[in-house]
Design a protein around this motif. Structure first.
Motif, mmCIF file in Angstrom:
data_model
loop_
_atom_site.group_PDB
_atom_site.id
_atom_site.type_symbol
_atom_site.label_atom_id
_atom_site.label_comp_id
_atom_site.label_asym_id
_atom_site.label_seq_id
_atom_site.Cartn_x
_atom_site.Cartn_y
_atom_site.Cartn_z
ATOM 1 N N ALA A 258 40.677 57.165 17.556
ATOM 2 C CA ALA A 258 41.004 56.695 18.915
ATOM 3 C C ALA A 258 41.332 57.849 19.851
ATOM 4 N N ASP A 259 41.145 59.087 19.363
ATOM 5 C CA ASP A 259 41.387 60.316 20.140
ATOM 6 C C ASP A 259 42.850 60.452 20.556
ATOM 7 N N PHE A 260 43.743 60.028 19.651
ATOM 8 C CA PHE A 260 45.171 60.154 19.903
ATOM 9 C C PHE A 260 45.664 61.560 19.560
ATOM 10 N N GLY A 261 44.873 62.304 18.807
ATOM 11 C CA GLY A 261 45.255 63.662 18.424
ATOM 12 C C GLY A 261 44.381 64.151 17.287
ATOM 13 N N LEU A 262 44.741 65.304 16.736
ATOM 14 C CA LEU A 262 44.036 65.878 15.592
ATOM 15 C C LEU A 262 44.793 65.541 14.306
ATOM 16 N N ALA A 263 44.125 65.735 13.171
ATOM 17 C CA ALA A 263 44.784 65.511 11.885
ATOM 18 C C ALA A 263 44.373 66.591 10.905
ATOM 19 N N PHE A 264 45.189 66.745 9.889
ATOM 20 C CA PHE A 264 44.954 67.707 8.812
ATOM 21 C C PHE A 264 44.949 66.903 7.522
ATOM 22 N N LEU A 265 43.780 66.774 6.899
ATOM 23 C CA LEU A 265 43.623 65.861 5.763
ATOM 24 C C LEU A 265 42.722 66.470 4.695
ATOM 25 N N ALA A 266 42.710 65.816 3.535
ATOM 26 C CA ALA A 266 41.780 66.202 2.478
ATOM 27 C C ALA A 266 40.370 65.801 2.901
ATOM 28 N N ALA B 13 40.830 70.245 9.244
ATOM 29 C CA ALA B 13 41.309 69.646 10.490
ATOM 30 C C ALA B 13 40.205 68.755 11.043
ATOM 31 N N VAL B 14 40.556 67.545 11.478
ATOM 32 C CA VAL B 14 39.560 66.602 11.984
ATOM 33 C C VAL B 14 39.945 66.119 13.377
ATOM 34 N N ALA B 15 38.913 65.703 14.126
ATOM 35 C CA ALA B 15 39.103 65.209 15.493
ATOM 36 C C ALA B 15 38.102 64.093 15.739
ATOM 37 N N ALA B 16 38.323 63.373 16.828
ATOM 38 C CA ALA B 16 37.345 62.384 17.272
ATOM 39 C C ALA B 16 36.125 63.109 17.833
ATOM 40 N N PRO B 17 34.931 62.518 17.752
ATOM 41 C CA PRO B 17 33.726 63.168 18.296
ATOM 42 C C PRO B 17 33.815 63.461 19.786
ATOM 43 N N THR B 18 34.691 62.710 20.490
ATOM 44 C CA THR B 18 34.832 62.901 21.934
ATOM 45 C C THR B 18 35.815 64.015 22.296
ATOM 46 N N HIS B 19 36.523 64.552 21.297
ATOM 47 C CA HIS B 19 37.514 65.597 21.577
ATOM 48 C C HIS B 19 36.788 66.889 21.967
ATOM 49 N N GLN C 206 30.523 61.109 7.774
ATOM 50 C CA GLN C 206 29.115 60.735 7.579
ATOM 51 C C GLN C 206 28.665 59.727 8.626
ATOM 52 N N ASP C 207 29.560 58.807 9.003
ATOM 53 C CA ASP C 207 29.226 57.779 9.998
ATOM 54 C C ASP C 207 29.348 58.283 11.435
ATOM 55 N N GLY C 208 29.831 59.507 11.624
ATOM 56 C CA GLY C 208 29.968 60.044 12.967
ATOM 57 C C GLY C 208 31.212 59.587 13.695
ATOM 58 N N ARG C 209 32.185 59.022 12.959
ATOM 59 C CA ARG C 209 33.421 58.561 13.607
ATOM 60 C C ARG C 209 34.481 59.647 13.654
ATOM 61 N N LEU C 210 34.340 60.674 12.816
ATOM 62 C CA LEU C 210 35.229 61.835 12.825
ATOM 63 C C LEU C 210 34.395 63.099 12.719
ATOM 64 N N VAL C 211 34.969 64.199 13.178
ATOM 65 C CA VAL C 211 34.317 65.510 13.105
ATOM 66 C C VAL C 211 35.284 66.487 12.455
ATOM 67 N N ILE C 212 34.785 67.254 11.485
ATOM 68 C CA ILE C 212 35.588 68.319 10.894
ATOM 69 C C ILE C 212 35.468 69.552 11.784
ATOM 70 N N LEU C 213 36.606 70.041 12.249
ATOM 71 C CA LEU C 213 36.618 71.159 13.184
ATOM 72 C C LEU C 213 36.340 72.483 12.464
ATOM 73 N N ASP C 214 35.612 73.345 13.133
ATOM 74 C CA ASP C 214 35.256 74.664 12.605
ATOM 75 C C ASP C 214 36.357 75.650 13.005
ATOM 76 N N VAL C 215 37.437 75.656 12.211
ATOM 77 C CA VAL C 215 38.609 76.465 12.527
ATOM 78 C C VAL C 215 38.668 77.664 11.590
ATOM 79 N N ALA C 216 38.941 78.831 12.134
ATOM 80 C CA ALA C 216 39.084 80.040 11.317
ATOM 81 C C ALA C 216 40.206 79.840 10.296
#
Length: 306
Positions: A236-244, A169-175, A253-263
């Protein structure tokens, strides 16, 4: 049907493809009366009508569809025989059609380049599409091998693994969730997710993971077909995503997305190269599968997991 000729079968296939005797004649390099004669001879041999005329051209009858299916099977077997004969002659040439799900695009180029270098006389057709469409192509024999994250249940296949991938699951750094650790599934269930369509393998795994939690939380979703569009929406912080994970490696790596630490995440999956179990492996198909078994994992990008 013992006396039907391959020439007649070719005429039937050409009529089906073009819908008109005149157009079929052009494809076959024959006259229209000659193609009509082939059709009549085939129908006489079958003892039933194989095509009917309609406002939209020539349409196969139910019996005609059965004969056409057999004609395609015969044509495919002869094509394989030609490849096998070349193999007996020691020739390392041929053609292979490979289908792949969309996330394969992130490592396809170096992988195919390496295969082309090892087998320079092999022509390779490569088609990227959604999971459902890729499996349909395998069912319809328009591709030889499919690269997918899970073998289908609706088709008997032989499957070879060639590496791992991870779903995150990924999010914007501002989320707000981007700064939390040990996030519970219930905490993301009510978030707005941007997801692939229902025909996507990744969507299937998301639905399995989130389960009834999203329903209970009244979650909303937006569907997008393109992974790149999904990533832009999340940035753009429109929501979260679930991706490979490998598909977001650059952005993380560029700091444009963050992988969430989800159980429960990441979900660890395998990459599979699959082919129809009822097909004889051609020398080229066998060479590609061997190539993936030995070298496939080396082309997979390092996947960030946090």
């Amino acid at each position: 049907m013992k006396n039907i000729s391959f020439r007649q079968l070719k005429a039937l296939l050409a009529i089906e493809a073009s819908g008109k005797v005149v157009e079929a004649a052009k494809v076959l390099g024959l006259t229209a009366p000659a193609v009509t004669l082939q059709l009549k001879q085939a129908e006489a041999e079958a003892g039933v009508q194989l095509f009917e005329r309609s406002a939209h051209g020539m349409r196969p009858t139910e019996a005609g569809r059965a004969v056409l299916a057999a004609a395609r099977d015969i044509g495919e077997r002869l094509r394989l025989l030609d490849i096998e004969i070349d193999a007996f002659k020691g020739l390392r040439r041929g053609r292979i059609a490979i289908g792949a799900v969309s996330t394969v695009r992130y490592f396809a180029e170096p992988m195919l380049a390496a295969f082309a270098e090892a087998f320079p006389d092999v022509d390779c057709d490569f088609i990227i599409d959604r999971y459902a469409e890729t499996i349909d192509r395998l069912k319809n024999r328009t591709i030889d091998i499919a690269l997918v994250g899970r073998p289908p249940r609706s088709l008997s296949v032989r499957a070879t693994t060639f590496g791992e991938h991870f779903l995150v699951a990924v999010a914007a750094p501002t989320h707000p969730l981007s700064r939390r650790r040990g996030i519970a599934k219930a905490d993301i269930a009510g978030e707005h997710f941007i997801l692939r369509g229902a025909g996507s393998g990744i969507r299937l795994f998301f639905d399995r993971f989130i389960g009834d939690a999203a329903v209970r939380a009244g979650a909303t979703t937006t569907e997008m077909e393109s992974v790149e569009d999904i990533k832009r929406a999340v940035m753009a912080d429109f929501g979260l995503a679930f991706l490979a994970a490998h598909s977001v490696a650059g952005e993380v790596q560029d700091g444009r997305l963050v992988i969430l630490d989800v159980a429960g995440l990441p979900i660890r999956r395998q990459w599979f190269a699959i082919s129809r179990a009822d097909r004889v492996l051609t020398p080229v198909m066998r060479a590609f599968q061997d190539f993936l078994t030995k070298q496939g994992a080396s082309f997979l990008p390092d996947a960030p997991l946090h």
